[in-house]
Write a protein that holds these residues in place. Structure first.
Motif, PDB file in Angstrom:
ATOM      1  N   PHE A  56       0.848  -1.199   0.000  1.00  0.00           N
ATOM      2  CA  PHE A  56       0.000   0.000   0.000  1.00  0.00           C
ATOM      3  C   PHE A  56       0.882   1.247   0.000  1.00  0.00           C
ATOM      4  O   PHE A  56       1.947   1.271   0.623  1.00  0.00           O
ATOM      5  N   GLN A  57       0.435   2.299  -0.664  1.00  0.00           N
ATOM      6  CA  GLN A  57       1.124   3.598  -0.631  1.00  0.00           C
ATOM      7  C   GLN A  57       0.866   4.235   0.727  1.00  0.00           C
ATOM      8  O   GLN A  57      -0.282   4.264   1.167  1.00  0.00           O
ATOM      9  N   ASP A  58       1.914   4.763   1.381  1.00  0.00           N
ATOM     10  CA  ASP A  58       1.671   5.352   2.696  1.00  0.00           C
ATOM     11  C   ASP A  58       1.632   6.884   2.681  1.00  0.00           C
ATOM     12  O   ASP A  58       1.661   7.518   3.727  1.00  0.00           O
ATOM     13  N   GLY A  59       1.558   7.492   1.469  1.00  0.00           N
ATOM     14  CA  GLY A  59       1.511   8.954   1.388  1.00  0.00           C
ATOM     15  C   GLY A  59       0.270   9.545   2.047  1.00  0.00           C
ATOM     16  O   GLY A  59       0.340  10.555   2.733  1.00  0.00           O
ATOM     17  N   ASP A  60      -0.870   8.899   1.853  1.00  0.00           N
ATOM     18  CA  ASP A  60      -2.125   9.471   2.348  1.00  0.00           C
ATOM     19  C   ASP A  60      -2.770   8.631   3.428  1.00  0.00           C
ATOM     20  O   ASP A  60      -3.881   8.914   3.866  1.00  0.00           O
ATOM     21  N   LYS A  61      -2.089   7.579   3.869  1.00  0.00           N
ATOM     22  CA  LYS A  61      -2.727   6.713   4.875  1.00  0.00           C
ATOM     23  C   LYS A  61      -1.674   5.884   5.611  1.00  0.00           C
ATOM     24  O   LYS A  61      -0.531   5.774   5.152  1.00  0.00           O
ATOM     25  N   SER A  62      -2.097   5.295   6.733  1.00  0.00           N
ATOM     26  CA  SER A  62      -1.185   4.463   7.512  1.00  0.00           C
ATOM     27  C   SER A  62      -1.007   3.106   6.842  1.00  0.00           C
ATOM     28  O   SER A  62      -1.932   2.575   6.246  1.00  0.00           O
ATOM     29  N   VAL A  63       0.164   2.565   6.954  1.00  0.00           N
ATOM     30  CA  VAL A  63       0.447   1.211   6.477  1.00  0.00           C
ATOM     31  C   VAL A  63       1.177   0.501   7.612  1.00  0.00           C
ATOM     32  O   VAL A  63       2.135   1.073   8.136  1.00  0.00           O
ATOM     33  N   PRO A  64       0.757  -0.704   8.028  1.00  0.00           N
ATOM     34  CA  PRO A  64      -0.302  -1.543   7.473  1.00  0.00           C
ATOM     35  C   PRO A  64      -1.718  -0.957   7.629  1.00  0.00           C
ATOM     36  O   PRO A  64      -1.943  -0.084   8.452  1.00  0.00           O
TER      37      PRO A  64
END
Ligand code: 1PR
Length: 496
Positions: A56-64
């Protein structure tokens, strides 16, 4: 896949699937069906689906991604009146993963797969797939309450397609990750030796006699019964913190294991256990690693372990060694064995007010609630042993170090706010969120449903936790969820 290959299981699994026998994969069990993954491009998957998994891209959201999301089959080659293996468009399922199969409309369907999808931020990904004898879910049905148990039952009964009991409304099928509400139970032995749920005011759990604290340990109920009650009220997760474990050896702590075992018999949402997760020595002198302790907890029904004091010590050592990873810390060993998402770091900070940022080497914030002498700045000091010992170490240092070490989530308490019913420390939460990309659970200070709305609206926290307000029965988890829903926030409601 590496472990399956070295144990010689890959070929038998492929043969088994080819023979048409029923196969169900969960989480990495879905990912294993693909050709490969960005996680480690050298390791081949089973190759049933000729596509690659992506992080997942973490630019706009948390990962995991951690939490409850959809698994929607409508519009994916099937009409919404029918349910694939018990999946319902209005239900939510528990996901926890950093890698996913991006959904490209029509691609998998062309190869004969039926697909359920979910959306995380801007990314649409595969939530479940089915073809012939194969069925796999990216989410955890065994941790998805009644909605998940229905999926397992449909698979066991071989009921691939069934008519939906009712056509869901557009509002109930809204996609995306729901706002996660967690109930936390601080557990400790009372003076009679029984494990009870307790709750402190700024970490002091003894009854006050009117003048000073120091009375009996506050007893708010039995851990297993209370966990079940919160599950039935719609709690998305239940966390147990064994708050005096630093005094005892957790290996001798079989009652806590028993609590987990009994809770997981009736509570089908993720369970986190914290307290005493560190390398230790058993009462008979045997050395026991943090990984061994975590393994005992996982085998007893825990999904995540939460590390407090030991994380601070390990992070201090990480900086002392010039930010070098040793691979030997509790965080590293547990996350490499069970995945980052299984390791939560519980942070117990306390505000230290200063007149200006220049008087301390620590990362400060300008605060809207000045200190006792009008100080306009503060830094957040890490503490260990349940707040008893303050360290010359700030929360920014801690969270960035543990993220680098492989932690998957931060449980962000705040001693100043704990038990005050005055709302979360929004400044602390925003400051931590800005520093890291793993999910953050806001904790300490919740006193009413409005505080949950406030923390979700004014910070980008990934989850919010309450303890005292639920234990004192001032509000139920359901009341919090209803309140959030009325304010237009997406939540998961308990399903019978
Ligand atoms: O250090 O790895 O052995 O873990 C010990 C764990 O026990 C840590 O996670 C630490 O936070 C917790 N702990 C230790 N002492 C106490 C105490 O209260 N005396 N409890 C304690 C921490 C904080 C939250 C609480 C929220 C929300 N409790 O768990 O639930 O503040 O409360 P509220 O909603 O009522 O305000 P280790």
């Amino acid at each position: 896949m590496t472990q399956l290959a070295s144990a010689g299981y890959v070929e038998p699994i492929q043969k088994y699937i080819k023979a048409g026998k029923p196969f169900m994969g969960i989480c990495v069990g879905l990912q294993a069906l693909f050709e490969g993954s960005e996680e480690d491009p050298r390791v081949p998957g089973l190759g049933l689906i000729p596509e690659q998994l992506k992080k997942f891209q973490d630019g706009d959201k948390s990962v995991p991604q951690i939490g409850w999301n959809s698994a929607n089959t409508s519009g994916k080659g099937k009409v919404a009146e029918e349910s694939l293996y018990g999946l319902r468009p209005s239900s939510k399922y528990y996901y926890v993963h950093s890698y996913a199969a991006p959904y490209r409309e029509g691609e998998l369907e062309k190869a004969g797969w039926s697909v359920a999808t979910a959306r995380y931020g801007e990314e649409e990904f595969v939530g479940a797939v089915a073809r012939d004898n194969v069925f796999a879910t990216q989410f955890h049905p065994e941790k998805s309450g009644a909605a998940g148990l229905r999926v397992i039952k449909a698979f066991l009964d071989g009921k691939k397609w069934e008519k939906l009991p009712e056509v869901p409304s557009a509002a109930s099928t809204k996609e995306g990750l729901t706002r996660r509400v967690i109930a936390c139970l601080d557990v400790r032995t009372n003076d009679q030796g029984d494990l009870v749920v307790t709750k402190g005011d700024q970490y002091d759990v003894r009854e006050k006699d009117g003048i000073s604290s120091g009375g009996a340990v506050r007893n708010l109920g039995k851990p297993v019964d209370m966990a079940r009650k919160y599950y039935e009220q719609g709690a998305d997760e239940v966390t147990f913190l064994n708050i005096t474990s630093f005094r005892n050896c957790p290996v001798a702590d079989t009652p806590m294991l028993e609590i987990l075992r009994r809770t997981s018999e009736t509570v089908f949402v993720p369970l986190t256990i914290g307290g005493g997760i560190r390398d230790t020595v058993d009462t008979d002198g045997t050395a026991i690693s943090a990984l061994d302790i975590a393994t005992m907890y996982f085998k007893s029904g825990a999904d995540k372990v939460s590390i407090g004091s030991d994380a601070v010590t390990a992070a201090e050592a990480y900086y002392a060694a010039g930010k070098k990873l040793t691979g030997k810390t509790a965080i590293e060993s547990i996350s490499s064995a069970y995945g980052n998402q299984a390791v939560v770091i519980s942070v117990d900070p306390r505000r230290v007010y200063v007149s200006s940022p220049s008087v301390t080497p620590h990362h400060t914030i300008k605060t809207s609630t000045p200190g006792p002498n009008g100080e306009e700045y503060c830094w957040y000091q890490c503490t260990i042993k349940g707040g008893r010992e303050g360290r010359d170490f700030d929360v920014r240092q801690l969270v960035t170090a543990v993220e680098a070490m492989g932690a998957g989530e931060i449980l962000l308490n705040c001693i100043d706010k704990d038990g005050t019913n005055s709302g979360f420390d929004l400044e602390l939460i925003n400051d931590v969120k800005e520093a890291i990309s793993i999910p953050v659970i806001a904790s300490s200070g919740a006193g009413n449903p409005g505080h949950f709305e406030e923390v979700f609206e004014k910070t980008s926290t990934d989850a919010a936790l309450g303890a005292g307000m639920f234990h004192r029965q001032e509000y139920t988890v359901k009341q919090v969820k209803d309140f959030l829903q009325n304010k237009g926030l997406l939540v998961r409601q308990f399903e019978e």
